[in-house]
Design a protein around this motif. Structure first.
Motif, PDB file in Angstrom:
ATOM      1  N   TYR A  92      28.928  -3.378  37.376  1.00 28.53           N
ATOM      2  CA  TYR A  92      29.204  -3.248  38.860  1.00 28.53           C
ATOM      3  C   TYR A  92      28.456  -4.553  39.346  1.00 28.53           C
ATOM      4  CZ  TYR A  92      24.254  -0.989  38.306  1.00 28.53           C
ATOM      5  OH  TYR A  92      23.145  -0.796  37.891  1.00 28.53           O
ATOM      6  N   GLY A  93      28.364  -5.390  38.745  1.00 29.60           N
ATOM      7  CA  GLY A  93      27.899  -6.786  39.263  1.00 29.60           C
ATOM      8  C   GLY A  93      26.520  -7.243  39.541  1.00 29.60           C
ATOM      9  N   ALA A  94      25.414  -6.407  38.964  1.00 33.33           N
ATOM     10  CA  ALA A  94      24.091  -6.658  39.080  1.00 33.33           C
ATOM     11  C   ALA A  94      23.585  -7.431  38.027  1.00 33.33           C
ATOM     12  CB  ALA A  94      23.084  -5.336  39.141  1.00 33.33           C
ATOM     13  N   GLY A 248      25.205  -2.261  51.351  1.00 34.27           N
ATOM     14  CA  GLY A 248      26.330  -1.975  51.975  1.00 34.27           C
ATOM     15  C   GLY A 248      27.588  -2.943  51.595  1.00 34.27           C
ATOM     16  N   ILE A 249      27.625  -2.919  50.323  1.00 39.07           N
ATOM     17  CA  ILE A 249      28.936  -3.346  49.333  1.00 39.07           C
ATOM     18  C   ILE A 249      29.651  -2.415  48.743  1.00 39.07           C
ATOM     19  CG2 ILE A 249      29.910  -5.194  47.660  1.00 39.07           C
ATOM     20  CD1 ILE A 249      27.556  -6.824  48.469  1.00 39.07           C
ATOM     21  N   PRO A 250      30.481  -1.881  49.519  1.00 38.28           N
ATOM     22  CA  PRO A 250      31.082  -0.623  48.940  1.00 38.28           C
ATOM     23  C   PRO A 250      31.973  -0.689  47.727  1.00 38.28           C
ATOM     24  CG  PRO A 250      32.003  -0.864  51.229  1.00 38.28           C
ATOM     25  CD  PRO A 250      30.891  -1.985  50.918  1.00 38.28           C
ATOM     26  N   ASP A 251      32.729  -1.812  47.897  1.00 37.85           N
ATOM     27  CA  ASP A 251      33.930  -2.324  46.891  1.00 37.85           C
ATOM     28  C   ASP A 251      33.299  -2.665  45.620  1.00 37.85           C
ATOM     29  OD1 ASP A 251      33.065  -4.459  48.783  1.00 37.85           O
ATOM     30  OD2 ASP A 251      34.548  -5.488  47.522  1.00 37.85           O
ATOM     31  N   HIS A 252      33.958  -2.306  44.561  1.00 36.35           N
ATOM     32  CA  HIS A 252      33.306  -2.582  42.989  1.00 36.35           C
ATOM     33  C   HIS A 252      33.536  -4.159  42.813  1.00 36.35           C
ATOM     34  CE1 HIS A 252      33.539  -2.068  38.782  1.00 36.35           C
ATOM     35  NE2 HIS A 252      32.789  -0.855  39.051  1.00 36.35           N
ATOM     36  N   LEU A 253      32.850  -4.727  41.777  1.00 39.43           N
ATOM     37  CA  LEU A 253      33.157  -5.978  41.193  1.00 39.43           C
ATOM     38  C   LEU A 253      34.597  -5.953  40.915  1.00 39.43           C
ATOM     39  CD1 LEU A 253      32.231  -8.671  39.878  1.00 39.43           C
ATOM     40  CD2 LEU A 253      31.598  -7.310  37.848  1.00 39.43           C
ATOM     41  N   LYS A 254      35.168  -7.309  41.212  1.00 34.13           N
ATOM     42  CA  LYS A 254      36.717  -7.458  40.889  1.00 34.13           C
ATOM     43  C   LYS A 254      36.648  -8.446  39.686  1.00 34.13           C
ATOM     44  CE  LYS A 254      37.491  -5.772  45.086  1.00 34.13           C
ATOM     45  NZ  LYS A 254      38.383  -4.572  45.077  1.00 34.13           N
ATOM     46  N   PRO A 255      38.017  -8.179  38.935  1.00 32.22           N
ATOM     47  CA  PRO A 255      38.718  -7.009  38.908  1.00 32.22           C
ATOM     48  C   PRO A 255      37.971  -5.865  38.258  1.00 32.22           C
ATOM     49  CG  PRO A 255      39.387  -8.422  37.294  1.00 32.22           C
ATOM     50  CD  PRO A 255      38.198  -9.323  37.800  1.00 32.22           C
ATOM     51  N   ARG A 256      38.687  -4.620  38.581  1.00 30.29           N
ATOM     52  CA  ARG A 256      37.989  -3.632  38.040  1.00 30.29           C
ATOM     53  C   ARG A 256      38.713  -3.634  36.538  1.00 30.29           C
ATOM     54  NH1 ARG A 256      37.065   1.678  41.597  1.00 30.29           N
ATOM     55  NH2 ARG A 256      35.518   1.694  39.753  1.00 30.29           N
ATOM     56  N   PRO A 257      37.874  -2.784  35.792  1.00 29.11           N
ATOM     57  CA  PRO A 257      36.577  -2.066  35.463  1.00 29.11           C
ATOM     58  C   PRO A 257      35.100  -2.982  35.647  1.00 29.11           C
ATOM     59  CG  PRO A 257      37.255  -2.017  33.428  1.00 29.11           C
ATOM     60  CD  PRO A 257      38.447  -2.795  34.007  1.00 29.11           C
ATOM     61  N   GLY A 258      35.497  -4.146  35.756  1.00 27.73           N
ATOM     62  CA  GLY A 258      34.190  -5.061  35.834  1.00 27.73           C
ATOM     63  C   GLY A 258      33.638  -5.693  34.427  1.00 27.73           C
ATOM     64  N   VAL A 259      34.242  -5.235  33.436  1.00 30.33           N
ATOM     65  CA  VAL A 259      33.547  -5.597  32.081  1.00 30.33           C
ATOM     66  C   VAL A 259      34.270  -6.875  31.600  1.00 30.33           C
ATOM     67  CG1 VAL A 259      33.053  -3.300  31.114  1.00 30.33           C
ATOM     68  CG2 VAL A 259      35.414  -4.325  30.919  1.00 30.33           C
ATOM     69  N   TRP A 260      33.398  -7.458  30.783  1.00 28.74           N
ATOM     70  CA  TRP A 260      33.927  -8.990  30.303  1.00 28.74           C
ATOM     71  C   TRP A 260      34.497  -9.050  29.080  1.00 28.74           C
ATOM     72  CZ3 TRP A 260      33.576 -13.391  33.525  1.00 28.74           C
ATOM     73  CH2 TRP A 260      33.436 -14.480  32.809  1.00 28.74           C
ATOM     74  N   PRO A 261      35.310  -9.884  28.623  1.00 27.96           N
ATOM     75  CA  PRO A 261      35.710 -10.958  29.533  1.00 27.96           C
ATOM     76  C   PRO A 261      36.997 -10.475  30.323  1.00 27.96           C
ATOM     77  CG  PRO A 261      36.742 -11.008  27.180  1.00 27.96           C
ATOM     78  CD  PRO A 261      35.794 -10.006  27.313  1.00 27.96           C
TER      79      PRO A 261
END
Length: 323
Positions: A92-94, A248-261
């Motif tokens: 989720y970007g953290a 205050g950032i409601p949208d998900h890390l792009k692109p979903r589902p956010g996993v790598w690569p």
């Protein structure tokens, strides 16, 4: 603990159970993309051989995050390495710290009453006050009264939530104090997080599968999902930056589902999201240092890791809000 820097995917088509199927597998490496591709080719060839022999095999590696990883390394983008410690970006970007032998425990406690209880209390208060107001008058006064009763219910349930949180925190603190009192050689740093406490043991290097870890986790009430993650991946984790929805950032890390690569053509939208997130997250801390318990001697080899955690999480900053 395996947190690869390079990932690659290979695919092949094979005949299995009378029909053609396409299989995909990831490979990983810390040395080069070419090594990752070689491993991917070997893994997909092995899967094809099993499928051709009649065995049912998954068509692809599931895109699992750290929380559910079984058998595959942590599939997160590597941001930095500090010796054996690795900072990654989670689904989720953290930013997260991954360490093999610095014992970190999360102890969560409820921050609000269960939803059913909250709804029930508010409906009860609305019903009671509404009935009284209806008996007295109708129209605008009734509407204002209903709104007032709803706000009263919100204040009441908020107060109940705070009392529950305070009680949970007191119980958690007592469990920690009891454990440290029984183990004279331990030394534990305590941090406040938005949802509970974070504990870091600094007296010795301890691995996730050690008996000491299980004993400590059980004694202090560690979140069971976190405990399972540690055991699955042979490491401990600490979130270093805010959760997006808390700032205050409601949208998900792009692109979903956010996993790598991810595919190279999707990198620009991911990087745009990350720039916005990092800009907003700078104003927040992931945890706040509270105190250290125990009289054990600190392991000097762990001090650099603790300092890294404190700096990256802004744990020593008393001004930034937690998120």
């Amino acid at each position: 603990m395996i947190v690869p820097s390079y990932w690659a995917e290979a695919r092949t088509t094979t005949r299995a159970k009378g029909r053609d199927i396409t299989l995909r597998r990831f490979g990983w490496s810390d040395s080069s993309a070419a090594d990752a591709q070689t491993q991917a080719e070997l893994r997909v060839a092995e899967a094809a051989q099993r499928a051709a022999s009649g065995e049912t095999v998954p068509r692809r590696d599931l895109k699992l995050t750290y929380n559910g990883a079984q058998g595959l390394p942590i599939r997160e983008e590597v941001l930095a390495r500090h010796g054996e410690a690795v900072i990654t970006r989670n689904a989720y970007g953290a930013r997260c710290l991954n360490v093999p032998d610095l014992l970190i425990a999360d102890v969560d406690f409820g921050t609000e009453p269960p939803l059913a209880l909250r709804v029930g209390l508010q409906l009860l208060l609305i019903g009671v006050s509404g009935a009284v107001l209806l008996a007295l008058t109708v129209g605008v006064v009734g509407i204002v009264g209903a709104i007032g009763s709803y706000l009263l219910g919100s204040v009441f349930t908020h107060g109940l939530a705070k009392r529950r949180t305070d009680a949970s925190e007191a119980r958690a603190q007592q469990r920690i104090s009891n454990f440290v009192a029984r183990h004279a050689d331990w030394r534990v740093r305590i941090y406040r997080t938005p949802a509970g406490l974070r504990l870091i043991a600094t007296h010795a290097r301890i691995t996730a599968d050690a008996a000491q870890t299980r004993e400590f986790f059980d004694a202090v009430g560690t979140d069971p999902i976190y405990a399972r993650m540690c055991l699955n991946q042979h490491c401990f984790r600490a979130r270093l930056s805010a959760k997006p929805w808390r700032i205050g950032i409601p949208d998900h890390l792009k692109p979903r589902p956010g996993v790598w690569p991810i595919r190279p053509e999707r990198l620009p939208e991911r990087e745009a999201w990350v720039r916005r997130y990092e800009r907003e997250a700078e104003a927040y801390a992931a945890c706040r240092y509270l105190e250290t318990l125990g009289h054990g001697r600190e392991d000097p080899d762990l001090l650099a890791l603790v300092a890294l955690h404190d700096a990256e999480s802004k744990a020593l900053d008393d001004i930034r809000p937690l998120a």
